[in-house]
Design an enzyme around this catalytic site. Structure first.
Site, PDB file in Angstrom:
ATOM      1  N   GLU A 190     -11.123   6.211   5.303  1.00 19.64           N
ATOM      2  CA  GLU A 190     -10.529   6.944   6.468  1.00 19.64           C
ATOM      3  C   GLU A 190     -11.379   7.412   7.540  1.00 19.64           C
ATOM      4  O   GLU A 190     -10.770   7.440   8.759  1.00 19.64           O
ATOM      5  CB  GLU A 190      -9.994   8.397   5.718  1.00 19.64           C
ATOM      6  CG  GLU A 190      -8.865   8.176   4.771  1.00 19.64           C
ATOM      7  CD  GLU A 190      -7.382   7.654   5.528  1.00 19.64           C
ATOM      8  OE1 GLU A 190      -7.411   7.762   6.636  1.00 19.64           O
ATOM      9  OE2 GLU A 190      -6.566   7.412   4.751  1.00 19.64           O
TER      10      GLU A 190
ATOM     11  N   TYR B 252       0.765  -1.507  -0.139  1.00 16.24           N
ATOM     12  CA  TYR B 252      -0.054  -0.058   0.046  1.00 16.24           C
ATOM     13  C   TYR B 252       0.723   1.132   0.062  1.00 16.24           C
ATOM     14  O   TYR B 252       0.682   2.118  -0.793  1.00 16.24           O
ATOM     15  CB  TYR B 252      -0.883  -0.051   1.180  1.00 16.24           C
ATOM     16  CG  TYR B 252      -1.502   1.141   1.425  1.00 16.24           C
ATOM     17  CD1 TYR B 252      -2.747   1.546   0.568  1.00 16.24           C
ATOM     18  CD2 TYR B 252      -1.243   2.277   2.368  1.00 16.24           C
ATOM     19  CE1 TYR B 252      -3.476   2.663   0.856  1.00 16.24           C
ATOM     20  CE2 TYR B 252      -1.908   3.411   2.640  1.00 16.24           C
ATOM     21  CZ  TYR B 252      -3.210   3.708   1.804  1.00 16.24           C
ATOM     22  OH  TYR B 252      -3.832   4.635   1.892  1.00 16.24           O
TER      23      TYR B 252
ATOM     24  N   TRP C 261      -4.559   2.211  10.694  1.00 15.05           N
ATOM     25  CA  TRP C 261      -4.773   1.978   9.050  1.00 15.05           C
ATOM     26  C   TRP C 261      -4.639   0.462   8.589  1.00 15.05           C
ATOM     27  O   TRP C 261      -5.647   0.041   7.640  1.00 15.05           O
ATOM     28  CB  TRP C 261      -3.899   3.061   8.280  1.00 15.05           C
ATOM     29  CG  TRP C 261      -4.396   2.813   6.800  1.00 15.05           C
ATOM     30  CD1 TRP C 261      -3.382   2.484   5.723  1.00 15.05           C
ATOM     31  CD2 TRP C 261      -5.509   3.062   6.041  1.00 15.05           C
ATOM     32  NE1 TRP C 261      -3.998   2.410   4.577  1.00 15.05           N
ATOM     33  CE2 TRP C 261      -5.345   2.621   4.734  1.00 15.05           C
ATOM     34  CE3 TRP C 261      -6.804   3.651   6.429  1.00 15.05           C
ATOM     35  CZ2 TRP C 261      -6.544   2.795   3.749  1.00 15.05           C
ATOM     36  CZ3 TRP C 261      -7.746   3.692   5.450  1.00 15.05           C
ATOM     37  CH2 TRP C 261      -7.835   3.269   4.182  1.00 15.05           C
TER      38      TRP C 261
END
Length: 198
Positions: free
Chosen positions: A41, A19, A49
């Site tokens: 988000e 990522y 995350w």
């Protein structure tokens, strides 16, 4: 082969590294991708995350590939089923926010026409290149993220506080917040964004 230097906040998880190397900070101008990332988000609030990233594929499956039209029509019964799904983040407020934000996004599109342009206006339509040396230098929010947050909240969005908005801006390349010694910083700094702006 010498190991590439990456941002210090990154953990040695292969999915996270992929990522970081391929997505984080790459300027994204596709409205659908921006919508998905804004929702993801919001799901991250209070979590890492990586937790969200590991669940992203399943979210796409359950939430109609983040198509706002389909999401806005999801029923309470569907959301209750989602609350029982161990592969989703079972937070009722966040779950309801996904549907609420889909409806708000559709209204935004109706109002502005180009949702991507609306979101990119807060950085002047082009990526901002920062030069942070270490994670502690990076702000949690900025004046631009505060303005974005206020504008989205006024249009009915939830889970779009200034910190969430700044994380979104980092993720979609509105700002290049890779550390200066990270191999991705100069690569992304060379990207000037979409020709003619947005």
């Amino acid at each position: 082969m010498e190991e590439k230097k990456r941002c210090a906040w990154l953990t040695q998880d292969p999915l996270y590294e992929k990522y970081h190397d391929e997505e984080w900070g790459v300027p994204q101008f596709a409205a659908q991708a921006l919508f998905e990332m804004l929702l993801l988000e919001g799901l991250q609030a209070g979590l890492s995350w990586l937790t969200v990233l590991k669940k992203r594929a399943h979210y796409r499956e359950v939430f109609h590939d983040f198509e706002p039209e389909a999401m806005a029509q999801m029923t309470e019964t569907e959301l209750e089923r989602c609350m029982e799904d161990p592969d989703l983040i079972r937070n009722r407020l966040k779950m309801k926010a996904l549907v609420k934000n889909a409806a708000a996004y559709l209204k935004l599109k109706e109002e502005c026409g180009d949702a991507a342009a609306f979101l990119w206006q807060f950085v002047g339509g082009r990526p901002l290149v920062n030069n942070w040396r270490k994670p502690g230098d990076v702000p949690a929010e900025t004046e631009a993220s505060r303005r974005m947050s206020k504008a989205l909240k006024q249009r009915g969005f939830t889970f779009v506080g200034p910190t969430i908005c700044y994380a979104f801006m980092q993720a979609v390349g509105m700002v290049n917040d890779h550390q200066t010694d990270c191999w991705r910083h100069p690569v992304l700094a060379a990207m000037k964004g979409k020709e003619g702006g947005v």
